[in-house]
Design a protein around this motif. Structure first.
Motif, PDB file in Angstrom:
ATOM      1  N   THR A  18       0.855  -1.184   0.000  1.00  0.00           N
ATOM      2  CA  THR A  18       0.000   0.000   0.000  1.00  0.00           C
ATOM      3  C   THR A  18       0.891   1.234   0.000  1.00  0.00           C
ATOM      4  OG1 THR A  18      -1.605  -1.239   1.310  1.00  0.00           O
ATOM      5  CG2 THR A  18      -1.891   1.130   1.214  1.00  0.00           C
ATOM      6  N   GLU A  21      -0.403   7.052  -0.425  1.00  0.00           N
ATOM      7  CA  GLU A  21      -1.724   7.565  -0.811  1.00  0.00           C
ATOM      8  C   GLU A  21      -2.797   6.492  -0.674  1.00  0.00           C
ATOM      9  OE1 GLU A  21       0.995   8.001  -2.988  1.00  0.00           O
ATOM     10  OE2 GLU A  21       1.387   9.983  -2.160  1.00  0.00           O
ATOM     11  N   GLU A  23      -2.940   3.432  -1.965  1.00  0.00           N
ATOM     12  CA  GLU A  23      -3.201   2.692  -3.196  1.00  0.00           C
ATOM     13  C   GLU A  23      -2.583   1.302  -3.060  1.00  0.00           C
ATOM     14  OE1 GLU A  23      -2.736   6.367  -6.322  1.00  0.00           O
ATOM     15  OE2 GLU A  23      -0.950   5.515  -5.389  1.00  0.00           O
ATOM     16  N   LYS A  24      -3.342   0.276  -3.387  1.00  0.00           N
ATOM     17  CA  LYS A  24      -2.807  -1.085  -3.368  1.00  0.00           C
ATOM     18  C   LYS A  24      -2.103  -1.324  -4.703  1.00  0.00           C
ATOM     19  CE  LYS A  24      -6.265  -2.918  -0.221  1.00  0.00           C
ATOM     20  NZ  LYS A  24      -5.577  -2.428   0.912  1.00  0.00           N
ATOM     21  N   CYS A  45      -2.201  -1.777 -10.140  1.00  0.00           N
ATOM     22  CA  CYS A  45      -2.636  -0.911  -9.055  1.00  0.00           C
ATOM     23  C   CYS A  45      -4.141  -0.727  -9.110  1.00  0.00           C
ATOM     24  CB  CYS A  45      -1.940   0.447  -9.161  1.00  0.00           C
ATOM     25  SG  CYS A  45      -2.236   1.537  -7.749  1.00  0.00           S
ATOM     26  N   ASP A  46      -4.759  -0.469  -7.950  1.00  0.00           N
ATOM     27  CA  ASP A  46      -6.190  -0.195  -7.935  1.00  0.00           C
ATOM     28  C   ASP A  46      -6.497   1.212  -8.448  1.00  0.00           C
ATOM     29  OD1 ASP A  46      -5.243   1.215  -5.760  1.00  0.00           O
ATOM     30  OD2 ASP A  46      -6.686   0.380  -4.330  1.00  0.00           O
ATOM     31  N   HIS A  47      -5.465   2.027  -8.628  1.00  0.00           N
ATOM     32  CA  HIS A  47      -5.599   3.349  -9.244  1.00  0.00           C
ATOM     33  C   HIS A  47      -4.898   3.285 -10.600  1.00  0.00           C
ATOM     34  CE1 HIS A  47      -4.118   7.678  -9.631  1.00  0.00           C
ATOM     35  NE2 HIS A  47      -5.405   7.706  -9.855  1.00  0.00           N
TER      36      HIS A  47
END
Length: 127
Positions: A18, A21, A23-24, A45-47
């Motif tokens: 993580t 910020e 984000e995973k 990434c999840d973002h």
């Protein structure tokens, strides 16, 4: 605990974690500073905007991913192609030996292709 993980995770290792910020991500470590912070090149990434970028994350919030050791014939053949493209002879020879062992091991199982000694590669000198 940070110091212990800093010894465990090194530059070049594949990690998940993580970011600062929240984000995973999954990526590889490009650098680690003395304070236990790492710069990670993100591959997943999840973002979506973070993919391909470098994120900063604490070593305490990262886990080293298990090393991938190919054992399936199709995976080994793909890596052999990559070794040929990069002209890495030592890697090619290691992969070829692994491929031959995988083929040999399948020979004892039902419906496996078996190991054929006639299919060994002979070397030819090209002038």
């Amino acid at each position: 605990m940070t110091a212990m993980k800093q010894d465990w995770i090194r530059v070049g290792d594949w990690v998940s974690g993580t970011s600062l910020e929240d984000e995973k991500f999954i990526g590889y470590v490009e650098s680690i500073d003395l304070y236990g912070m790492a710069k990670v090149r993100v591959t997943q990434c999840d973002h979506d905007g973070a993919v391909g970028e470098v994120l900063v994350a604490s070593l305490a919030k990262m886990d080293k991913l298990a090393e991938y050791v190919p054992s399936e014939e199709a995976d080994l053949r793909s890596l052999l192609d990559l070794a040929l493209m990069t002209r890495d002879q030592a890697w090619f020879e290691d992969l070829y030996a692994s491929l031959r062992m995988a083929q040999f091991n399948l020979g004892g199982k039902e419906n496996g292709p078996g190991f054929d000694y006639r299919s060994t590669v002979s070397r030819i000198k090209i002038d």
